[in-house]
Design a protein around this motif. Structure first.
Motif, PDB file in Angstrom:
ATOM      1  N   UNK A  54       0.835  -1.211   0.000  1.00 59.12           N
ATOM      2  CA  UNK A  54       0.000   0.000   0.000  1.00 59.12           C
ATOM      3  C   UNK A  54       0.866   1.255   0.000  1.00 59.12           C
ATOM      4  N   UNK A  55       1.867   1.301   0.886  1.00 58.10           N
ATOM      5  CA  UNK A  55       2.722   2.500   0.988  1.00 58.10           C
ATOM      6  C   UNK A  55       3.456   2.747  -0.325  1.00 58.10           C
ATOM      7  N   UNK A  56       3.898   1.699  -1.004  1.00 55.77           N
ATOM      8  CA  UNK A  56       4.624   1.861  -2.266  1.00 55.77           C
ATOM      9  C   UNK A  56       3.731   2.411  -3.367  1.00 55.77           C
ATOM     10  N   UNK A  85      -9.564  -2.824   1.380  1.00 53.63           N
ATOM     11  CA  UNK A  85      -9.734  -1.379   1.498  1.00 53.63           C
ATOM     12  C   UNK A  85      -8.599  -0.821   2.354  1.00 53.63           C
ATOM     13  N   UNK A  86      -8.307   0.436   2.169  1.00 53.08           N
ATOM     14  CA  UNK A  86      -7.255   1.045   2.992  1.00 53.08           C
ATOM     15  C   UNK A  86      -7.367   2.559   2.920  1.00 53.08           C
ATOM     16  N   UNK A  87      -6.773   3.192   3.902  1.00 51.75           N
ATOM     17  CA  UNK A  87      -6.671   4.663   3.959  1.00 51.75           C
ATOM     18  C   UNK A  87      -5.245   4.985   4.392  1.00 51.75           C
ATOM     19  N   UNK A  88      -4.617   5.919   3.694  1.00 53.56           N
ATOM     20  CA  UNK A  88      -3.284   6.414   4.053  1.00 53.56           C
ATOM     21  C   UNK A  88      -3.407   7.903   4.333  1.00 53.56           C
ATOM     22  N   UNK A  89      -2.955   8.351   5.517  1.00 51.81           N
ATOM     23  CA  UNK A  89      -3.127   9.743   5.945  1.00 51.81           C
ATOM     24  C   UNK A  89      -1.786  10.268   6.431  1.00 51.81           C
ATOM     25  N   UNK A  90      -1.406  11.493   5.964  1.00 49.52           N
ATOM     26  CA  UNK A  90      -0.152  12.089   6.433  1.00 49.52           C
ATOM     27  C   UNK A  90      -0.410  13.022   7.598  1.00 49.52           C
ATOM     28  N   UNK A  91       0.648  13.688   8.091  1.00 43.74           N
ATOM     29  CA  UNK A  91       0.517  14.513   9.284  1.00 43.74           C
ATOM     30  C   UNK A  91      -0.343  15.760   9.056  1.00 43.74           C
ATOM     31  N   UNK A 128     -11.311 -13.782  13.258  1.00 41.89           N
ATOM     32  CA  UNK A 128     -10.788 -13.104  12.071  1.00 41.89           C
ATOM     33  C   UNK A 128     -10.509 -11.641  12.369  1.00 41.89           C
ATOM     34  N   UNK A 129      -9.345 -11.176  11.961  1.00 41.65           N
ATOM     35  CA  UNK A 129      -8.963  -9.779  12.141  1.00 41.65           C
ATOM     36  C   UNK A 129      -9.725  -8.920  11.137  1.00 41.65           C
ATOM     37  N   UNK A 130     -10.427  -7.887  11.661  1.00 38.50           N
ATOM     38  CA  UNK A 130     -11.237  -7.038  10.780  1.00 38.50           C
ATOM     39  C   UNK A 130     -10.403  -5.967  10.105  1.00 38.50           C
ATOM     40  N   UNK A 131      -9.562  -5.299  10.877  1.00 40.02           N
ATOM     41  CA  UNK A 131      -8.691  -4.288  10.277  1.00 40.02           C
ATOM     42  C   UNK A 131      -7.473  -4.066  11.158  1.00 40.02           C
ATOM     43  N   UNK A 132      -6.513  -3.348  10.575  1.00 40.79           N
ATOM     44  CA  UNK A 132      -5.243  -3.107  11.253  1.00 40.79           C
ATOM     45  C   UNK A 132      -4.854  -1.670  10.987  1.00 40.79           C
ATOM     46  N   UNK A 133      -4.335  -0.961  11.983  1.00 43.17           N
ATOM     47  CA  UNK A 133      -3.878   0.406  11.778  1.00 43.17           C
ATOM     48  C   UNK A 133      -2.547   0.607  12.486  1.00 43.17           C
ATOM     49  N   UNK A 134      -1.729   1.489  11.942  1.00 37.97           N
ATOM     50  CA  UNK A 134      -0.411   1.750  12.519  1.00 37.97           C
ATOM     51  C   UNK A 134       0.126   3.084  12.040  1.00 37.97           C
ATOM     52  N   UNK A 135       1.043   3.631  12.772  1.00 39.47           N
ATOM     53  CA  UNK A 135       1.771   4.841  12.394  1.00 39.47           C
ATOM     54  C   UNK A 135       3.185   4.417  12.020  1.00 39.47           C
ATOM     55  N   UNK A 136       3.664   4.865  10.878  1.00 38.48           N
ATOM     56  CA  UNK A 136       4.961   4.387  10.400  1.00 38.48           C
ATOM     57  C   UNK A 136       5.697   5.475   9.631  1.00 38.48           C
ATOM     58  N   UNK A 137       7.023   5.369   9.611  1.00 40.83           N
ATOM     59  CA  UNK A 137       7.835   6.309   8.841  1.00 40.83           C
ATOM     60  C   UNK A 137       7.999   5.755   7.423  1.00 40.83           C
ATOM     61  N   UNK A 138       7.656   6.566   6.436  1.00 46.19           N
ATOM     62  CA  UNK A 138       7.693   6.140   5.046  1.00 46.19           C
ATOM     63  C   UNK A 138       8.366   7.223   4.201  1.00 46.19           C
ATOM     64  N   UNK A 139       8.387   6.995   2.899  1.00 42.23           N
ATOM     65  CA  UNK A 139       8.936   8.014   1.992  1.00 42.23           C
ATOM     66  C   UNK A 139       8.040   9.248   1.932  1.00 42.23           C
ATOM     67  N   UNK A 141       7.013  10.645   4.674  1.00 35.99           N
ATOM     68  CA  UNK A 141       7.159  11.189   6.006  1.00 35.99           C
ATOM     69  C   UNK A 141       6.430  10.276   6.976  1.00 35.99           C
ATOM     70  N   UNK A 142       6.109  10.813   8.156  1.00 32.65           N
ATOM     71  CA  UNK A 142       5.332  10.007   9.104  1.00 32.65           C
ATOM     72  C   UNK A 142       3.893   9.935   8.627  1.00 32.65           C
ATOM     73  N   UNK A 143       3.379   8.726   8.502  1.00 29.60           N
ATOM     74  CA  UNK A 143       2.026   8.554   7.970  1.00 29.60           C
ATOM     75  C   UNK A 143       1.311   7.480   8.766  1.00 29.60           C
ATOM     76  N   UNK A 144      -0.024   7.554   8.714  1.00 30.95           N
ATOM     77  CA  UNK A 144      -0.876   6.555   9.340  1.00 30.95           C
ATOM     78  C   UNK A 144      -1.549   5.742   8.249  1.00 30.95           C
ATOM     79  N   UNK A 145      -1.688   4.468   8.494  1.00 28.34           N
ATOM     80  CA  UNK A 145      -2.299   3.585   7.519  1.00 28.34           C
ATOM     81  C   UNK A 145      -3.270   2.662   8.241  1.00 28.34           C
TER      82      UNK A 145
END
Length: 464
Positions: A54-56, A85-91, A128-139, A141-145
């Motif tokens: 997703x991040x790539x 499905x997914x959502x990517x959000x920056x700072x 069954x896992x419904x969803x997963x979220x995390x904060x991570x350092x990516x290209x 910057x710091x983003x949430x996914x």
């Protein structure tokens, strides 16, 4: 076990320790895995490769806005999991999304700016896992996914991958690699003194009395073995000394009856029997003299000094020439220089020359030519005695320098001449060997350490 028998001590210890470390790493990983799972292997988790895929697929426009682009990995993931499905959000709050957010995760998406990481499981589908979220350092910057609906894998498999990524790979794998290199080095250093003992043990010989293996600095497991070996060497030296004393005493005791027999033979009338008895007594006398000479060599300290070996050989051959010519033989001396210095005892080295010349006269046959050559080779001076006689049988050449060794029982001599030559050569730090002369016959080579002319000379007793 059969494989370990063919390995050295260093290799055995290294293989055992590395195998033990590998076993501990595997056991630790399994223990950690069961602790994570609490012995519950049911249910599924999201495939861990979703994060990077997703991040790539997210990048920024020239204006700095987030934009989703199609990648081969993302398209393959969508085909594998149509409900992804997914959502990517920056700072800054800018975000991109794909797919329909599942109902259990809608509230999580609404409060995403206030969350750091976690997993959400629908109570109606607790396995069954419904969803997963995390904060991570990516290209970006710091983003949430946050994502869900992706491909699932069994819990035991996902936990196993996590153990490999966060425990085995960063900790045990580097430790294992370091130990693969370090353990053999450490063991080799611990046993380095043993290598010195092994090297010195190669010089153990019945003619090197007083030789002992070093016991200092050895591992406690090896030291008793070396001490037992040294004790065995002491017993061998004591037995050899007792044997030498017996031979010396016997030789001394033989001199008197030999002299008496000679005197009584002189009183007998001439005849074939008297001639035969005189030959036998002469041979017995030679044996007695040879035994005394051999024991004298072992019991006396030689007077070592710098000697011109060329002059010593030349003078000795000149003294022996009448004897050689009277026996119907010829002798010639070959040397390309007037001076070659060695450290030695003149009387002992003269005995070497006399013994080898007499040996050629006795065993060379009729009308031989004895060629004596003195030359240098590397750090040694060589004396070579080559005759044109019948030669030595190959099967006997390895034992020809042993005491009482004669390849024919009916030959003359006591079988000690070459043994005395070898003893004198060893006493001078050299050796006596057989060599094949250019023409058919017998060749004896005596090598002695060479010293440079004009250098200071000092004698040191060194135990090899």
């Amino acid at each position: 076990m059969k494989y370990l028998r063919n390995l050295s001590i260093t290799q055995r210890i290294s293989v055992t320790l590395i195998g033990t470390l590998l076993t501990v790493a595997i056991a630790s990983g399994l223990l950690t895995l069961t602790n994570f799972l609490q012995w519950d292997l049911s249910g599924y988790v999201m495939d861990g490769r979703i994060d990077s895929t997703i991040v790539a697929a997210v990048s920024r426009t020239s204006g700095g806005r987030l934009v989703l682009k199609s990648t081969a990995e993302l398209e393959a993931l969508k085909r594998e999991a149509p409900g992804l499905w997914f959502i990517v959000r920056d700072q800054s709050g800018d975000q991109v999304s794909m797919g329909q957010v599942s109902a259990p995760c809608a509230s999580i998406v609404a409060t995403l700016p206030r969350l750091f990481s976690g997993d959400v499981t629908d109570i109606s589908e607790h396995d069954n896992l419904s969803c997963k979220f995390k904060t991570m350092r990516t290209h970006l910057g710091e983003a949430q996914i946050v994502y869900g609906g992706g491909p699932l894998m069994p819990i035991w498999k996902g936990a196993g991958i996590a153990v490999l990524q966060y425990l085995e790979a960063p900790f045990f794998l580097p430790l294992l690699l370091v130990n693969i290199v370090a353990i053999p080095v450490v063991v080799a250093l611990a046993l380095r003194r043993l290598k010195d003992v092994v090297q010195l043990a190669r010089y153990v010989d019945i003619n090197r009395q007083g030789l002992r293996l070093p016991e200092e600095g050895l591992p406690r497991e090896i030291a008793p073995l070396v001490r037992a070996f040294n004790a065995a060497l002491e017993r061998l030296d004591a037995g050899r000394a007792q044997q030498d004393r017996f031979i010396a005493n016997a030789a001394h005791e033989l001199r008197t009856p030999v002299a008496i027999i000679r005197a009584r033979l002189d009183a007998l009338e001439s005849g074939p029997l008297k001639v035969k008895l005189e030959q036998d007594v002469e041979r017995l006398g030679e044996l007695t003299d040879a035994l005394l000479d051999l024991q004298a060599l072992k019991s006396t300290i030689p007077r070592m000094e710098p000697l011109n070996l060329v002059a010593l050989v030349s003078e000795t051959l000149a003294d022996l020439a009448p004897v050689v010519l009277a026996a119907g033989h010829d002798v010639e001396f070959v040397c390309g220089t007037e001076r070659l210095e060695v450290s030695g005892d003149a009387a002992s080295l003269k005995r070497v020359i006399v013994n080898l010349v007499q040996n050629a006269i006795k065993h060379g046959g009729d009308a031989i030519t004895l060629t004596v050559t003195v030359r240098t080779e590397a750090a040694h001076v060589l004396m070579e005695f080559a005759d044109t006689g019948p030669g030595i049988p190959p099967a006997w050449r390895d034992q020809m320098f042993e005491s009482f060794s004669r390849y024919t029982r009916h030959g003359s001599g006591a079988g000690l001449g070459l043994s005395i030559v070898r003893e004198i050569a060893v006493m001078h730090g050299g050796r006596a060997t057989y060599f094949e002369p250019p023409t058919h016959g017998t060749g004896i080579r005596v090598s002695l350490p060479r010293i440079e002319a004009g250098k200071d000379f000092s004698i040191q007793n060194v135990n090899v």
